[in-house]
Design a protein around this motif. Sequence first.
Motif, PDB file in Angstrom:
ATOM      1  N   GLY A   1       0.359   3.152  -3.758  1.00 17.59           N
ATOM      2  CA  GLY A   1       0.588   1.495  -3.658  1.00 17.59           C
ATOM      3  C   GLY A   1       1.577   1.173  -4.838  1.00 17.59           C
ATOM      4  O   GLY A   1       1.397   1.725  -5.651  1.00 17.59           O
TER       5      GLY A   1
ATOM      6  N   VAL B   1      -7.652   0.690  -4.173  1.00 14.58           N
ATOM      7  CA  VAL B   1      -5.969  -0.115  -3.705  1.00 14.58           C
ATOM      8  C   VAL B   1      -5.672   1.694  -3.718  1.00 14.58           C
ATOM      9  O   VAL B   1      -6.477   2.510  -3.881  1.00 14.58           O
ATOM     10  CB  VAL B   1      -4.984  -0.662  -5.259  1.00 14.58           C
ATOM     11  N   ALA B   2      -4.874   1.647  -2.828  1.00 10.60           N
ATOM     12  CA  ALA B   2      -4.489   2.849  -2.722  1.00 10.60           C
ATOM     13  C   ALA B   2      -3.528   3.589  -3.411  1.00 10.60           C
ATOM     14  O   ALA B   2      -2.794   3.109  -4.463  1.00 10.60           O
ATOM     15  CB  ALA B   2      -3.456   2.656  -0.793  1.00 10.60           C
TER      16      ALA B   2
ATOM     17  N   ASP C   1       0.847  -1.103   0.101  1.00 14.74           N
ATOM     18  CA  ASP C   1       0.119  -0.419  -0.155  1.00 14.74           C
ATOM     19  C   ASP C   1       0.595   1.294  -0.008  1.00 14.74           C
ATOM     20  O   ASP C   1      -0.048   2.767  -0.207  1.00 14.74           O
ATOM     21  CB  ASP C   1      -1.673   0.094   0.871  1.00 14.74           C
TER      22      ASP C   1
END
Length: 132
Positions: A123, A119-120, A75
Amino acid sequence: MKTPTRRRFIEITPFAGFALLAACSPKVEPQSAPMATTPAPNPAPTAAPTPSKTVINLPMVEKGDAQAVVFGYVDDATQADKVKFKNHVSGSACSNCALYQGKAGDVAGGCPLFVGKHVAAKGWCTSWAKKA
């Protein structure tokens, strides 16, 4: 009950196919007679929304998820193992990946590799591809 045989299988296979087609076909609602309507008035123009942080309504991908392990997802791109993942490029992150579906400035967004999860933006994973 009959014992399973090849003949019995051949007898019921077409019905299973029809059942599968029926289950997967789009549902069509019967159309009623059109109603006379008056066109809705145009609403007053509103100012364009300013970019803001996305409200995350999907769960985030966790490092321990099976799919995340397969793709080497982290992340925080600065935490990616550069020795293990030789394809890691300095400065690469989900936010500048071709697969990332979030908007500029979002803290998280969708990715087709992690369906149903976000998702970050900071990331990274092994499928990173430079955004065109």
